[in-house]
Design a protein around this motif. Structure first.
Motif, PDB file in Angstrom:
ATOM      1  N   HIS A 102      43.256  44.155  57.115  1.00 47.99           N
ATOM      2  CA  HIS A 102      43.934  43.969  55.888  1.00 47.99           C
ATOM      3  C   HIS A 102      43.863  44.775  54.605  1.00 47.99           C
ATOM      4  N   LEU A 103      42.376  44.392  54.308  1.00 44.50           N
ATOM      5  CA  LEU A 103      42.205  45.353  52.654  1.00 44.50           C
ATOM      6  C   LEU A 103      42.294  46.575  53.519  1.00 44.50           C
ATOM      7  N   ALA A 104      41.755  47.358  54.493  1.00 49.02           N
ATOM      8  CA  ALA A 104      42.005  48.397  53.973  1.00 49.02           C
ATOM      9  C   ALA A 104      43.978  48.951  54.279  1.00 49.02           C
ATOM     10  N   ARG A 105      44.266  47.628  54.326  1.00 48.27           N
ATOM     11  CA  ARG A 105      45.776  48.168  54.017  1.00 48.27           C
ATOM     12  C   ARG A 105      46.368  47.729  52.454  1.00 48.27           C
ATOM     13  N   CYS A 106      45.237  47.239  51.540  1.00 49.13           N
ATOM     14  CA  CYS A 106      45.461  47.227  50.061  1.00 49.13           C
ATOM     15  C   CYS A 106      44.912  48.193  48.995  1.00 49.13           C
ATOM     16  N   ALA A 107      45.639  48.029  47.860  1.00 54.23           N
ATOM     17  CA  ALA A 107      44.873  49.461  47.085  1.00 54.23           C
ATOM     18  C   ALA A 107      43.534  49.251  46.532  1.00 54.23           C
ATOM     19  N   PRO A 108      42.573  50.276  46.845  1.00 52.97           N
ATOM     20  CA  PRO A 108      41.358  49.542  46.282  1.00 52.97           C
ATOM     21  C   PRO A 108      40.902  48.947  45.170  1.00 52.97           C
ATOM     22  N   ASP A 109      41.476  49.140  44.308  1.00 49.34           N
ATOM     23  CA  ASP A 109      41.302  48.522  42.837  1.00 49.34           C
ATOM     24  C   ASP A 109      42.036  46.691  43.328  1.00 49.34           C
ATOM     25  N   GLU A 110      42.527  46.342  43.875  1.00 47.44           N
ATOM     26  CA  GLU A 110      43.235  45.342  44.017  1.00 47.44           C
ATOM     27  C   GLU A 110      42.450  43.978  43.601  1.00 47.44           C
ATOM     28  N   LEU A 111      42.201  42.888  43.466  1.00 47.39           N
ATOM     29  CA  LEU A 111      42.034  41.524  43.520  1.00 47.39           C
ATOM     30  C   LEU A 111      42.152  40.544  44.352  1.00 47.39           C
ATOM     31  N   VAL A 112      41.123  40.970  44.994  1.00 47.14           N
ATOM     32  CA  VAL A 112      41.168  39.982  46.086  1.00 47.14           C
ATOM     33  C   VAL A 112      40.528  38.589  46.165  1.00 47.14           C
ATOM     34  N   MET A 113      40.589  37.216  46.248  1.00 47.19           N
ATOM     35  CA  MET A 113      40.240  35.826  46.730  1.00 47.19           C
ATOM     36  C   MET A 113      40.238  35.482  48.138  1.00 47.19           C
ATOM     37  N   PHE A 114      38.799  35.360  48.582  1.00 47.57           N
ATOM     38  CA  PHE A 114      39.483  35.084  50.330  1.00 47.57           C
ATOM     39  C   PHE A 114      39.032  33.151  50.161  1.00 47.57           C
ATOM     40  N   THR A 115      40.286  33.235  51.551  1.00 47.63           N
ATOM     41  CA  THR A 115      39.690  31.332  51.296  1.00 47.63           C
ATOM     42  C   THR A 115      39.379  30.563  52.233  1.00 47.63           C
ATOM     43  N   ASP A 116      38.913  29.743  52.531  1.00 48.89           N
ATOM     44  CA  ASP A 116      38.684  28.912  54.147  1.00 48.89           C
ATOM     45  C   ASP A 116      40.410  28.561  54.299  1.00 48.89           C
ATOM     46  N   ALA A 117      41.192  28.183  55.740  1.00 56.28           N
ATOM     47  CA  ALA A 117      42.210  28.129  55.812  1.00 56.28           C
ATOM     48  C   ALA A 117      42.593  26.255  55.041  1.00 56.28           C
ATOM     49  N   TYR A 118      40.993  26.108  56.478  1.00 57.30           N
ATOM     50  CA  TYR A 118      41.342  23.566  56.539  1.00 57.30           C
ATOM     51  C   TYR A 118      40.714  23.326  55.712  1.00 57.30           C
ATOM     52  N   ASP A 119      40.132  23.508  55.183  1.00 55.10           N
ATOM     53  CA  ASP A 119      39.143  22.724  53.905  1.00 55.10           C
ATOM     54  C   ASP A 119      39.076  22.795  52.624  1.00 55.10           C
ATOM     55  N   THR A 120      39.656  23.829  51.919  1.00 58.29           N
ATOM     56  CA  THR A 120      40.181  24.533  50.125  1.00 58.29           C
ATOM     57  C   THR A 120      41.799  23.797  49.650  1.00 58.29           C
ATOM     58  N   LEU A 121      41.460  23.945  48.136  1.00 54.75           N
ATOM     59  CA  LEU A 121      42.784  24.148  47.990  1.00 54.75           C
ATOM     60  C   LEU A 121      41.924  24.520  46.191  1.00 54.75           C
ATOM     61  N   PHE A 122      43.714  24.515  45.762  1.00 50.35           N
ATOM     62  CA  PHE A 122      43.068  25.335  44.140  1.00 50.35           C
ATOM     63  C   PHE A 122      44.002  24.711  43.524  1.00 50.35           C
ATOM     64  N   ILE A 123      42.992  24.916  41.635  1.00 53.12           N
ATOM     65  CA  ILE A 123      43.526  23.569  40.954  1.00 53.12           C
ATOM     66  C   ILE A 123      43.617  24.280  39.235  1.00 53.12           C
ATOM     67  N   ARG A 124      43.632  25.494  39.932  1.00 53.30           N
ATOM     68  CA  ARG A 124      43.504  26.918  38.405  1.00 53.30           C
ATOM     69  C   ARG A 124      44.117  27.938  39.107  1.00 53.30           C
ATOM     70  N   GLY A 125      45.155  28.900  38.265  1.00 52.53           N
ATOM     71  CA  GLY A 125      45.782  29.416  38.311  1.00 52.53           C
ATOM     72  C   GLY A 125      44.729  31.226  38.457  1.00 52.53           C
ATOM     73  N   GLU A 126      45.468  32.157  37.977  1.00 52.48           N
ATOM     74  CA  GLU A 126      45.453  33.629  37.979  1.00 52.48           C
ATOM     75  C   GLU A 126      44.781  33.929  36.861  1.00 52.48           C
ATOM     76  N   GLU A 127      45.098  32.963  35.286  1.00 51.94           N
ATOM     77  CA  GLU A 127      44.393  34.110  34.669  1.00 51.94           C
ATOM     78  C   GLU A 127      43.108  33.681  34.657  1.00 51.94           C
ATOM     79  N   TYR A 128      42.641  31.581  34.223  1.00 51.47           N
ATOM     80  CA  TYR A 128      41.130  32.105  34.836  1.00 51.47           C
ATOM     81  C   TYR A 128      40.498  32.326  36.124  1.00 51.47           C
ATOM     82  N   ILE A 129      41.465  32.353  36.453  1.00 50.06           N
ATOM     83  CA  ILE A 129      39.727  33.165  37.545  1.00 50.06           C
ATOM     84  C   ILE A 129      39.781  34.486  37.673  1.00 50.06           C
ATOM     85  N   ARG A 130      40.572  35.679  36.561  1.00 47.39           N
ATOM     86  CA  ARG A 130      39.949  37.339  36.975  1.00 47.39           C
ATOM     87  C   ARG A 130      38.875  36.756  35.292  1.00 47.39           C
ATOM     88  N   LYS A 131      39.673  35.967  34.574  1.00 48.36           N
ATOM     89  CA  LYS A 131      38.934  35.392  33.373  1.00 48.36           C
ATOM     90  C   LYS A 131      37.047  35.427  33.858  1.00 48.36           C
TER      91      LYS A 131
END
Length: 272
Positions: free
Chosen positions: A52-81
């Motif tokens: 998958h990463l080989a088909r992304c732009a090299p400078d694209e920010l990628v955040m990997f997460t497990d599928a079956y035991d995670t969730l998110f409580i904050r968004g992109e602005e917080y994550i980037r900062k």
């Protein structure tokens, strides 16, 4: 920026009821890569992610997460900062347990543990696509040969590659130890927080899971974890991703969701 996960079961209740809705609520671009369920092992995530990463732009920010035991409580602005505040280009989640290497993993550590989360957890990590891909290309296999202790153990028929190759966390732990200038850990849980129980012996978790499978909610391990997690969740997380890594912990979270007992700081994001 994108959030990437790999799943063999698109109807898994944690993915469908928690991860996907939380990303929607936080405005995160979640990419779910479906993998073939037959013969899938955690280490297979590495090859799928590399493709998958080989088909992304090299400078694209990628955040990997497990599928079956995670969730998110904050968004992109917080994550980037927060990601930008780290001195490392790639940052991994961290946990209280040395898994899967156990005490052997402690012997490989070069520095004293940084509390409260000293050890790498591969259920969440972030970096530019090009940086993560470069690490995967540099280490196509677990770099165990670069550790004298692991080479020595192999001469005594204790081969960590054979024992732990099933786990992508084994791979990334070794890479982190070799690439500590590039790969950092979120020891303070500002991006990723792991809610699994800390154990002195990781085999305890296996026994707890077996007890739960045999006795269900009447198992002592289930009742203990239910009470522990309810108490722990009274304090809101300051991270973006929260991770309920142990299988028993994940089961308790889904039951708390059904019982309407998850705290508002968790389920509130699902209602936004």
């Amino acid at each position: 920026m994108k959030v990437v996960t790999i799943a063999t079961d698109l109807e898994h209740p944690f993915l469908r009821r928690l991860l996907v809705p939380s990303c929607d609520a936080m405005g995160l671009n979640l990419v779910v890569i479906q993998a073939n369920k037959k013969g899938f092992r955690p280490r297979d995530k590495l090859a799928i992610l590399t493709d998958h990463l080989a088909r992304c732009a090299p400078d694209e920010l990628v955040m990997f997460t497990d599928a079956y035991d995670t969730l998110f409580i904050r968004g992109e602005e917080y994550i980037r900062k927060v990601h930008a505040s780290f001195s490392h280009r790639v940052v991994f989640s961290a946990e209280p347990n040395s898994w899967p290497l156990g005490n052997l993993g402690l012997a490989l550590q070069k520095d004293p543990p940084v509390r409260p989360y000293p050890y790498l957890n591969s259920g969440g990590f972030i970096g530019l696509a090009g940086d993560i891909l470069a690490l995967c290309a540099k280490y196509p296999e677990p770099p165990s040969e670069q550790f004298p202790l692991l080479r020595h153990l192999r001469t005594h028929d204790y081969d960590t590659d054979k024992l732990f190759r099933f786990s992508d966390q084994y791979y990334w732990t070794l890479v982190h130890l070799l690439e500590s200038d590039t790969v950092g850990l979120d020891n303070g849980a500002v991006l990723f927080e792991n809610f699994a129980p800390a154990v002195a012996n990781f085999c305890e978790l296996t026994r707890w899971t077996s007890d739960f499978r045999a006795r269900g909610k009447q198992a002592a391990s289930y009742r203990r974890e239910h009470a522990r997690l309810q108490a722990r969740l009274q304090s809101p997380s300051g991270a973006a991703q929260v991770h309920f890594a142990a299988s028993l912990t994940k089961a308790v979270v889904l039951d708390l969701l059904d019982e309407g007992q998850l705290p508002s700081w968790l389920v509130g994001v699902l209602r936004q």
